[in-house]
Write a protein that holds these residues in place. Structure first.
Motif: not given
Length: 368
Positions: A80-96, A291-303
């Motif tokens: 909602e703040i940055t738009g989809s593309w930047i959100a995906y990049i930042l989200g993937c960085a956090m999941i990683l 951290t394993h749980y947070c990464a899983s939540v990230g994939i669920r919510d981002l994708f």
């Protein structure tokens, strides 16, 4: 095993428990060595206090951002703040980041266990056992994870503080003097490694969405960081005061070496390092699990994937391979330093940028 969000709410106290459990992982075993090397004077404890205050400020900015988007994790509201593309990049960085943290913690746990408890046991075997125990726990969802953490944390704090304070027979106040003998600059040099030891507050990016009362997320963050700072401060003061500054720099695990360096006659346990190791293995395991749980939540919510159990199991090979990548302890520590540097950009600078953008673009509602 699918987590129903309305039923998966946690209290403010439970949020504090999660922050402290995450923060007090592998770092406390090496914190005296890394900070002492950077500072070079007995003023290491001042660096720890300053770092705690700085991180508290960063943490409050982070939860202020989260409260503008009630019920949403960072992986959802960044769009909602940055738009989809930047959100995906930042989200993937956090999941990683969360995935690699899980691997790093489990590797440190395997190294320490292999060195002190299970000699000649292959690293891969220790890693695999703890990974499967972890997946069993996180399959139950956040509420189950928190219940286990509520059992682990009080035991850890009680035994750890007791063992550290028992080492007072080795403590010499002279090892902590002179205070600011070389001025403030050495203290400032110790800020970076001290700040890296406070990684853990970023879990609020995910769990604020699950809090029963998000208005108290500031309180949870402050208490979580205060408890961690007190534990770090006691550790640094007792380790430096007992082993001296020069004695710490050459040791890989100075906190463990302190506990190994004394014994008390007549008690059930005369030597305490095995007891401390068992407790601290549970603590590092806690960090791996969340951290394993947070990464899983990230994939669920981002994708926008529905099946959490599938995501959790799919992450296992990545965690396993990453955990076995370092060839020795030095490479493991180098991985930890890299993660610490990444956390500064992702969870210290980014929350402020996103908060300012959300205010400018008028995204998000009033505080929850």
């Amino acid at each position: 095993m699918n987590e129903d969000r309305p039923l998966g709410k946690i209290t403010t106290t439970q949020a504090v428990v999660i922050i402290v459990n995450y923060m007090l992982g592998a770092g406390i075993l090496t914190l005296p060595r890394t900070t002492s090397k950077a500072v070079g004077t007995p003023d290491v404890w001042i660096s720890i206090i300053l770092a705690g205050l700085i991180v508290t400020g960063i943490g409050i900015i982070l939860v202020t951002l989260c409260r503008r988007f009630p019920g949403k994790t960072v992986f959802q509201f960044t769009r909602e703040i940055t738009g989809s593309w930047i959100a995906y990049i930042l989200g993937c960085a956090m999941i990683l980041y969360f995935t690699i943290i899980a691997a790093f913690e489990i590797r440190v746990m395997a190294d320490v266990t292999g060195m002190y408890l299970l000699e000649r046991t292959p690293t891969w075997a220790i890693v695999m056992v703890f990974m499967w125990i972890g997946i069993y726990l996180i399959s139950g969802g956040l509420v189950v994870i928190v219940r286990v953490f509520e059992i682990i944390l009080p035991i850890t704090l009680l035994i750890f503080v007791m063992e550290i304070l028992l080492s007072n027979q080795l403590f010499e106040i002279g090892n902590l003097r002179p205070v600011l003998g070389e001025g403030i600059m050495p203290v400032l040099k110790g800020l970076k490694p001290s700040l890296l030891s406070y990684t853990g507050y970023e879990v609020m990016f995910v769990i604020t969405a699950y809090m029963q009362n998000p208005k108290k997320s500031n309180k949870a963050m402050t208490w979580g960081l205060m408890i961690s700072t007190i534990v770090y401060l006691i550790t640094i003061v007792m380790v430096v005061g007992s082993l001296s500054l020069d004695g710490i720099k050459t040791r890989t695990w100075p906190t463990l070496d302190l506990v190994r360096s004394f014994e008390i006659q007549g008690l059930i346990f005369e030597r305490f390092e095995s007891l401390l190791l068992v407790i601290w293995i549970m603590q590092i395991f806690s960090t791996t699990v969340i951290t394993h749980y947070c990464a899983s939540v990230g994939i669920r919510d981002l994708f926008r994937v529905k099946k959490m159990p599938v995501i959790m199991y799919a992450l296992l090979p990545f965690i396993y391979i990453t955990a076995l990548m370092p060839k020795n302890v030095d490479q493991t520590f180098a991985l930890g330093d890299m993660l610490g540097n990444a956390s500064v950009y992702l969870f210290a600078i980014l929350p402020l940028v996103l908060l300012v953008l959300s205010l400018i673009r008028k995204k998000g509602g009033k505080h929850a």
